[in-house]
Design an enzyme around this catalytic site. Structure first.
Site, PDB file in Angstrom:
ATOM      1  N   GLN A  69      54.564  -9.585 -10.781  1.00 31.33           N
ATOM      2  CA  GLN A  69      54.487  -8.435  -9.766  1.00 31.33           C
ATOM      3  C   GLN A  69      54.463  -8.656  -8.243  1.00 31.33           C
ATOM      4  O   GLN A  69      54.804  -7.684  -7.538  1.00 31.33           O
ATOM      5  CB  GLN A  69      52.994  -7.761  -9.961  1.00 31.33           C
ATOM      6  CG  GLN A  69      52.685  -7.077 -11.534  1.00 31.33           C
ATOM      7  CD  GLN A  69      51.511  -6.390 -11.638  1.00 31.33           C
ATOM      8  OE1 GLN A  69      50.617  -7.216 -12.127  1.00 31.33           O
ATOM      9  NE2 GLN A  69      51.376  -5.268 -11.540  1.00 31.33           N
ATOM     10  N   HIS A 126      49.347 -13.797 -17.005  1.00 29.30           N
ATOM     11  CA  HIS A 126      49.163 -12.337 -16.887  1.00 29.30           C
ATOM     12  C   HIS A 126      50.690 -11.530 -17.295  1.00 29.30           C
ATOM     13  O   HIS A 126      51.423 -11.306 -16.444  1.00 29.30           O
ATOM     14  CB  HIS A 126      48.989 -12.127 -15.125  1.00 29.30           C
ATOM     15  CG  HIS A 126      48.426 -10.842 -14.927  1.00 29.30           C
ATOM     16  ND1 HIS A 126      47.279 -10.691 -13.850  1.00 29.30           N
ATOM     17  CD2 HIS A 126      48.792  -9.541 -15.221  1.00 29.30           C
ATOM     18  CE1 HIS A 126      47.129  -9.506 -13.870  1.00 29.30           C
ATOM     19  NE2 HIS A 126      47.919  -8.665 -14.493  1.00 29.30           N
ATOM     20  N   TYR A 176      39.468   0.512 -14.577  1.00 28.12           N
ATOM     21  CA  TYR A 176      39.860   1.592 -13.561  1.00 28.12           C
ATOM     22  C   TYR A 176      39.560   2.937 -13.979  1.00 28.12           C
ATOM     23  O   TYR A 176      39.306   3.760 -13.399  1.00 28.12           O
ATOM     24  CB  TYR A 176      41.704   1.560 -14.065  1.00 28.12           C
ATOM     25  CG  TYR A 176      42.260   0.540 -13.487  1.00 28.12           C
ATOM     26  CD1 TYR A 176      42.184  -0.796 -14.159  1.00 28.12           C
ATOM     27  CD2 TYR A 176      42.904   0.700 -12.052  1.00 28.12           C
ATOM     28  CE1 TYR A 176      43.033  -1.873 -13.579  1.00 28.12           C
ATOM     29  CE2 TYR A 176      43.488  -0.829 -11.544  1.00 28.12           C
ATOM     30  CZ  TYR A 176      43.608  -1.823 -12.400  1.00 28.12           C
ATOM     31  OH  TYR A 176      44.080  -3.062 -11.883  1.00 28.12           O
ATOM     32  N   GLU A 202      39.629  -6.785 -11.638  1.00 26.63           N
ATOM     33  CA  GLU A 202      40.437  -5.639 -11.223  1.00 26.63           C
ATOM     34  C   GLU A 202      39.605  -4.257 -11.208  1.00 26.63           C
ATOM     35  O   GLU A 202      39.027  -3.924 -12.003  1.00 26.63           O
ATOM     36  CB  GLU A 202      41.730  -5.349 -12.168  1.00 26.63           C
ATOM     37  CG  GLU A 202      42.886  -6.700 -11.933  1.00 26.63           C
ATOM     38  CD  GLU A 202      44.093  -6.335 -12.787  1.00 26.63           C
ATOM     39  OE1 GLU A 202      44.218  -5.283 -13.012  1.00 26.63           O
ATOM     40  OE2 GLU A 202      44.562  -7.298 -13.257  1.00 26.63           O
ATOM     41  N   GLU A 226      54.851  -2.363 -10.363  1.00 26.07           N
ATOM     42  CA  GLU A 226      53.892  -1.939 -11.197  1.00 26.07           C
ATOM     43  C   GLU A 226      54.432  -1.863 -12.781  1.00 26.07           C
ATOM     44  O   GLU A 226      54.610  -0.821 -13.319  1.00 26.07           O
ATOM     45  CB  GLU A 226      53.099  -0.842 -10.856  1.00 26.07           C
ATOM     46  CG  GLU A 226      52.098  -0.898  -9.860  1.00 26.07           C
ATOM     47  CD  GLU A 226      50.752  -1.622 -10.377  1.00 26.07           C
ATOM     48  OE1 GLU A 226      50.697  -1.579 -11.518  1.00 26.07           O
ATOM     49  OE2 GLU A 226      50.219  -2.363  -9.747  1.00 26.07           O
TER      50      GLU A 226
END
Ligand SMILES: *[C@@H]1O[C@H](CO)[C@@H](O)[C@H](O)[C@H]1NC(C)=O
Ligand SMILES: *[C@@H]1O[C@H](CO)[C@@H](O)[C@H](O)[C@H]1NC(C)=O
Length: 393
Positions: free
Chosen positions: A46, A148, A213, A286, A342
């Site tokens: 990313q 990742h 999140y 995160e 993203e």
């Protein structure tokens, strides 16, 4: 060198499995491992760009973004935020923020361009050495994710897609066995551990990483009926996810369909893990707030990102509350330092404390950047005192 974290997050409708470790500094350096880490999070694909630089091989995401048309805006991360060439500037931004840690991932295709074959690529090793040295020079602790999403294409071709049976679940790493309910339902699909392996597995991790999140209501579809639909998942056991009950949303909705604002969810997740896993040390690896582009047409760049600030304020305070109640949480990493690629959303979704102009690569702080800096300045002393109390206990 510490090892490990397993975390599952819902982002872009992907389930992500992360394995991280922290490079703990030697005692002569200024941070002790117990110092609460405030950082920002990133990942190689990313952020880095430079997909063919210095001997790097292609990753599954290099191939996927060029092949499939599966990315909302047709983009790829060939350049992304060009961190491969701009890491010194980015480390300066971190220094400005006053963070004491940076979470990034290592691109396997940079280090092992041919997957299982061929040599280690010194070009890739040098890049990560240089990045790590630049961080340490500023007293910023590297916090490394081993994988990742992006893996060498050679491994993807060999083993199939990322979510394969080669990957681990959390519970065996702590108890040396799968949860009973998993054994009941999918026992014949699970690997069998020898007694020797069980002993090795037990308590084989140093910490649990949490990517949190949003929150959902979950319904078990094995022992109860679920109508088929977009949010009914069969890949990881059958369950139905909802963010509302009888039309009443669980948390404030946002411009992203999967992202609701429900800070109590952070408290619940931490407390659940604390209780279930005997307060194994935890890091929030995160947490962050994303905006869809064009949601605010009067100010697309949205430098005054008050919603992000509200979100971070509420979630950081939730984390503080769990620490006051005895949870062994040792760090918080906001996603993300700056806008980036993203995944399936390409560049249409912005998570950055810094805005990035993708034409010029200029980074500009949003309000949340100075807010985070102030939060760290105001709170790190007290958090360190509190966190050390638990660690000593
Ligand atoms: C759009 O941005 C402006 C300026 O930052 C802000 O005042 C306004 O509330 C935002 N509008 C929406 C709908 O978020
Ligand atoms: C990026 O910078 C260029 C050059 O300053 C400017 O023309 C353009 O409008 C900027 N784009 C965004 C999205 O800010």
């Amino acid at each position: 060198m510490g090892f490990s974290i397993l975390a599952v997050k819902m982002k872009s409708a992907f389930l992500q499995l992360l394995i991280s470790f922290s490079l703990l500094l030697s005692p002569c350096q200024s941070l002790s491992p117990q110092t609460f880490l405030f950082g920002t999070a990133s990942s190689s694909y990313q952020f880095e760009g430079a997909p063919l630089a210095d001997g790097k091989g292609l990753s599954n995401w290099d191939v996927f973004t060029h092949r499939s048309g599966g990315i909302t805006d047709g983009s790829n991360a060939d350049i992304a935020v060009d961190q491969y060439h701009r890491y010194l500037e980015d480390v300066d931004l971190m220094e400005d923020l006053n963070v004491n840690s940076y979470r990034f991932s290592i691109s396997w295709a940079r280090v092992l361009p041919k997957g299982r074959f061929g040599e280690v690529n010194m070009g890739g090793i040098n890049y990560y050495n240089n990045l790590i040295d630049a961080l340490l020079l500023k007293g910023i602790q590297p916090f490394v994710t081993l994988c990742h999403y992006d893996i060498p294409q050679e491994l993807e071709d060999r083993y199939g897609s990322f979510v394969s049976h080669e990957f681990q679940f959390l519970e065996p790493l702590i108890f040396g066995r799968y949860p009973r309910v998993m054994e009941e339902h999918v026992g014949n699909m699970l690997p069998k551990f020898s007694s020797n392996e069980k002993v090795k597995l037990k308590r084989s991790l140093d910490f649990i990483g949490i990517n949190h999140y949003a929150s959902y209501y979950v319904k078990d579809c094995i022992s109860s009926y679920c109508a088929p639909g977009q949010w009914v998942f069969r890949s990881h056991g059958t369950f139905d996810l909802r963010d509302d009950k009888d039309g009443v949303p669980l948390g404030e909705t946002t411009s992203l369909v999967w992202l609701n604002v429900y800070p109590l969810g952070m408290i619940n997740v931490i407390n659940y893990l604390r209780d279930r896993y005997n307060n194994t040390p935890m890091y929030i690896t995160e947490n962050g707030f994303g905006d869809g582009v064009g949601q605010n047409t009067t100010n697309e760049l949205n430098y005054y990102d008050f919603k992000r600030i509200d979100y971070m304020d509420a979630h950081l305070n939730a984390v503080l509350q769990t620490i006051r109640n005895g949870a062994d949480v040792r760090g918080y990493f906001v996603w993300s330092l700056m806008d980036n690629f993203e995944w399936n959303d390409g560049y249409t979704v912005k998570f950055g404390l810094y805005h990035v102009n993708f034409t010029t690569q200029k980074r500009s702080p949003r309000s949340s950047a100075s807010w985070y800096k102030n939060f760290i300045q105001k709170n790190s002393h007290n958090i360190n005192k509190l966190a050390k109390l638990h660690q000593a206990a």
